[in-house]
Write a protein that holds these residues in place. Structure first.
Motif, PDB file in Angstrom:
ATOM      1  N   UNK A 173       0.864  -1.190   0.000  1.00 42.48           N
ATOM      2  CA  UNK A 173       0.000   0.000   0.000  1.00 42.48           C
ATOM      3  C   UNK A 173       0.896   1.235   0.000  1.00 42.48           C
ATOM      4  N   UNK A 174       0.445   2.267  -0.712  1.00 46.53           N
ATOM      5  CA  UNK A 174       1.164   3.536  -0.757  1.00 46.53           C
ATOM      6  C   UNK A 174       0.221   4.648  -0.321  1.00 46.53           C
ATOM      7  N   UNK A 175       0.668   5.442   0.649  1.00 48.06           N
ATOM      8  CA  UNK A 175      -0.128   6.558   1.152  1.00 48.06           C
ATOM      9  C   UNK A 175       0.709   7.823   0.985  1.00 48.06           C
ATOM     10  N   UNK A 176       0.162   8.789   0.253  1.00 45.83           N
ATOM     11  CA  UNK A 176       0.878  10.019  -0.072  1.00 45.83           C
ATOM     12  C   UNK A 176       0.168  11.235   0.505  1.00 45.83           C
ATOM     13  N   UNK A 177       0.921  12.147   1.106  1.00 42.06           N
ATOM     14  CA  UNK A 177       0.341  13.417   1.548  1.00 42.06           C
ATOM     15  C   UNK A 177       0.698  14.556   0.591  1.00 42.06           C
ATOM     16  N   UNK A 223      -1.557  17.875   1.237  1.00 41.30           N
ATOM     17  CA  UNK A 223      -2.727  17.812   2.117  1.00 41.30           C
ATOM     18  C   UNK A 223      -2.589  16.649   3.091  1.00 41.30           C
ATOM     19  N   UNK A 224      -3.078  16.869   4.308  1.00 46.53           N
ATOM     20  CA  UNK A 224      -3.070  15.855   5.357  1.00 46.53           C
ATOM     21  C   UNK A 224      -3.926  14.651   4.960  1.00 46.53           C
ATOM     22  N   UNK A 225      -3.478  13.463   5.356  1.00 47.40           N
ATOM     23  CA  UNK A 225      -4.217  12.215   5.137  1.00 47.40           C
ATOM     24  C   UNK A 225      -4.520  11.604   6.498  1.00 47.40           C
ATOM     25  N   UNK A 231      -3.493   5.646  -1.653  1.00 48.50           N
ATOM     26  CA  UNK A 231      -4.302   6.676  -1.012  1.00 48.50           C
ATOM     27  C   UNK A 231      -3.670   8.018  -1.336  1.00 48.50           C
ATOM     28  N   UNK A 232      -4.466   8.933  -1.898  1.00 49.04           N
ATOM     29  CA  UNK A 232      -3.987  10.238  -2.362  1.00 49.04           C
ATOM     30  C   UNK A 232      -4.018  11.306  -1.270  1.00 49.04           C
ATOM     31  N   UNK A 233      -3.286  12.397  -1.489  1.00 43.79           N
ATOM     32  CA  UNK A 233      -3.286  13.511  -0.541  1.00 43.79           C
ATOM     33  C   UNK A 233      -4.690  14.052  -0.289  1.00 43.79           C
TER      34      UNK A 233
END
Length: 189
Positions: A86-90, A115-117, A131-133
């Motif tokens: 999984x990739x989560x980017x702010x 942007x905050x996640x 998951x995008x910013x």
């Protein structure tokens, strides 16, 4: 899987570090002074955790995940988790071609989204998802494998696809199990 010892964990220099934290000796941690990790959380092999990141209690980050908190940050609440890859980017560059991209280019020539996640309590994100910013995954949501989450979700939904869409309600039985689990362990976490 081999984990850092308690002494090695203390020497990393985290902003905050709970008890019984397990971090693989093959994980990459950048900007540890901006990273907070709660009790009983685990980060597995080949993960990259960087920037402003706050991880709650009983959080699991499976192998090969990227949690890129950047400036605005990523928050993972208690009992949340990320499955493999999984990739989560702010933050993200503008891919439209109107600006230059990548970290070697000065800000003056780029337009980044920052942007905050937030992954709320009991959120689980399936393998290979992104998951995008700016996204808030609301309490109890689950995201199916290989999904692209580019919008904030509503609580207790199951989301799948590209872009991720709500397909049904998620059961709440786990809330009773959480109470039982904490009671059986005297809330000593």
């Amino acid at each position: 899987m081999a984990y850092l010892t308690d002494i090695e964990l203390q020497n990393v220099g985290f902003k905050a570090l709970g008890k019984n934290v397990k971090i693989s000796d093959k994980a990459a941690i950048y900007n540890p002074d901006q990273i907070e990790i709660g009790n009983n959380s685990r980060i597995d092999d080949f993960c990259v955790i960087s920037g402003n990141v706050k991880i709650g209690q009983f959080v699991h980050i499976a192998p090969f995940c990227l949690v890129a908190g950047g400036e605005k940050g990523i928050q993972m609440d208690d009992f949340s988790g990320l499955a493999y890859q999984v990739q989560v980017f702010s933050q993200s560059d503008d891919y439209s071609g109107r600006t230059l991209t990548n970290p070697t280019i000065p800000t003056k020539y780029k337009k980044e989204t920052k942007k905050h996640v937030h992954l709320a309590k009991h959120v689980i994100v399936g393998a290979g998802s992104i998951v995008f910013p700016g996204v808030k995954l609301a309490e109890g949501c689950s995201v199916g494998a290989m999904s692209l989450v580019n919008k904030t979700t509503e609580p207790w939904g199951i989301y799948v696809g590209n872009p991720a869409k709500r397909v049904k309600e998620r059961k709440k039985n786990l809330l009773e199990l959480e109470i039982e689990f904490l009671r059986d362990n005297n809330g000593s976490f």
